[in-house]
Structures are given as C-alpha cells and as structure tokens.
Design a protein around this motif. Structure first.
Motif, short mmCIF file in Angstrom:
data_model
loop_
_atom_site.label_atom_id
_atom_site.label_comp_id
_atom_site.label_asym_id
_atom_site.label_seq_id
_atom_site.Cartn_x
_atom_site.Cartn_y
_atom_site.Cartn_z
N GLU A 234 14.53 -10.77 39.94
CA GLU A 234 14.06 -11.19 38.61
C GLU A 234 12.97 -10.26 38.08
O GLU A 234 12.56 -10.37 36.92
CB GLU A 234 13.54 -12.64 38.66
CG GLU A 234 12.21 -12.83 39.38
CD GLU A 234 12.29 -12.82 40.91
OE1 GLU A 234 11.22 -12.93 41.53
OE2 GLU A 234 13.39 -12.71 41.48
N LYS A 235 12.49 -9.32 38.90
CA LYS A 235 11.41 -8.41 38.51
C LYS A 235 11.94 -6.99 38.38
O LYS A 235 12.82 -6.56 39.14
CB LYS A 235 10.29 -8.40 39.57
CG LYS A 235 9.66 -9.74 39.80
CD LYS A 235 8.71 -10.05 38.69
CE LYS A 235 7.94 -11.33 39.01
NZ LYS A 235 7.04 -11.70 37.96
N ASP A 236 11.38 -6.21 37.44
CA ASP A 236 11.68 -4.79 37.35
C ASP A 236 11.01 -4.05 38.50
O ASP A 236 10.05 -4.54 39.10
CB ASP A 236 11.18 -4.22 36.02
CG ASP A 236 12.01 -4.71 34.84
OD1 ASP A 236 13.19 -5.07 35.04
OD2 ASP A 236 11.48 -4.71 33.72
N VAL A 237 11.51 -2.87 38.82
CA VAL A 237 10.98 -2.07 39.92
C VAL A 237 10.31 -0.83 39.33
O VAL A 237 10.93 -0.08 38.58
CB VAL A 237 12.09 -1.65 40.90
CG1 VAL A 237 11.54 -0.74 41.99
CG2 VAL A 237 12.76 -2.89 41.50
N TYR A 238 9.04 -0.65 39.66
CA TYR A 238 8.27 0.52 39.21
C TYR A 238 8.01 1.41 40.41
O TYR A 238 7.49 0.95 41.42
CB TYR A 238 6.95 0.08 38.58
CG TYR A 238 7.16 -0.68 37.29
CD1 TYR A 238 7.23 -0.01 36.08
CD2 TYR A 238 7.33 -2.06 37.31
CE1 TYR A 238 7.45 -0.72 34.90
CE2 TYR A 238 7.55 -2.77 36.14
CZ TYR A 238 7.61 -2.08 34.94
OH TYR A 238 7.84 -2.78 33.77
N VAL A 239 8.38 2.68 40.29
CA VAL A 239 8.23 3.64 41.37
C VAL A 239 7.09 4.58 40.99
O VAL A 239 7.09 5.17 39.92
CB VAL A 239 9.53 4.45 41.58
CG1 VAL A 239 9.37 5.46 42.70
CG2 VAL A 239 10.69 3.50 41.85
N PHE A 240 6.11 4.70 41.88
CA PHE A 240 4.94 5.56 41.64
C PHE A 240 4.98 6.75 42.58
O PHE A 240 5.26 6.61 43.76
CB PHE A 240 3.64 4.77 41.86
CG PHE A 240 3.48 3.63 40.92
CD1 PHE A 240 2.92 3.83 39.67
CD2 PHE A 240 3.91 2.36 41.26
CE1 PHE A 240 2.79 2.77 38.78
CE2 PHE A 240 3.78 1.29 40.38
CZ PHE A 240 3.22 1.50 39.14
N VAL A 241 4.67 7.93 42.04
CA VAL A 241 4.56 9.15 42.84
C VAL A 241 3.12 9.58 42.76
O VAL A 241 2.59 9.82 41.67
CB VAL A 241 5.48 10.26 42.29
CG1 VAL A 241 5.34 11.53 43.13
CG2 VAL A 241 6.91 9.81 42.25
#
Length: 125
Positions: A85-92
């Motif tokens: 139900e949540k979006d996925v945020y990818v951090f570099v």
C-alpha cells in the motif's frame, strides 16, 4: 574458453550446467516447503556467490552471506511486497556510479506493478 555469448565450453560447461541444475532444484525445494520463506537472492536468474557462516548468531544457526552485485529489481520488488500500500523510495548516498542501474530498476519495477495493476510506485530520490 568462452563462446561469443559468454557460455563456457568443455569442462567449464559441465560445471556450469550442474551448478544451474542444483540451483534450480534447491530453489524449487524451498518454495515447495513455504513460498513466503524463500530469500530474495534465491529468486535471481543466476546463482550468486555466497558463504555460509555459523559464527554470526548466538544460536549458531547458519546464515548465508551473499556476495556480488544484487539483482536490484528482485530486491526492490520484495521490499514493495512487504508493504504494497506504500510507494517505495530508493536513496543513493555516496555511490553515484550505481545510480543509472537503480534508475533502470525503478523503471522495471514500475512496469511490473503496472502489468499487475498495482498502484504502488518506485522512485529514485
């Protein structure tokens, strides 16, 4: 010796074939026992290099430590499946050299979610 497509010839081909057969048999047996307990690296197309250690946990239970480059699409989809139900945020943070690979993985994950009619999205921040 390697062929143009990267496949081995001779004795190397034999070992590669046996490794692939064993890999797929192992993955299938784990999936048959309990599909929710299959680690993400076992979903990779090619077997990763791994070491098993019994020295990390006080229980002395074996822990697999996987080396090499991860399959980012498989890993990110597994993260998303934990909270669909949540979006996925990818951090570099520091390794900008993997940024293009992660961008491609986010695009691929969004395509998979679109194909499955899911609203969850993957973003590279």
């Amino acid at each position: 010796q390697r062929l143009n497509d990267g496949a081995s010839q001779g004795l190397g081909a034999l070992f590669q074939t046996v490794a692939q057969d064993n890999w797929h048999t192992f993955v299938r047996s784990l999936h048959d026992k309990d599909p929710t307990k299959v680690p993400t690296f076992l979903k990779y197309d090619k077997p990763p290099h791994a070491v098993v250690s019994r020295d990390l946990l006080s229980s002395r239970r074996p822990v697999a430590i996987v080396g090499g480059a991860p399959d980012y699409v498989t890993e990110l989809l597994a993260i998303g499946e934990a909270r669909p139900e949540k979006d996925v945020y990818v951090f570099v943070s520091e390794h900008d050299d993997i940024r293009p690979e992660l961008e491609g993985a986010c695009v691929a994950c969004n395509e998979v979610r679109d194909y499955r009619f899911k609203t969850q999205q993957y973003f590279l921040a």
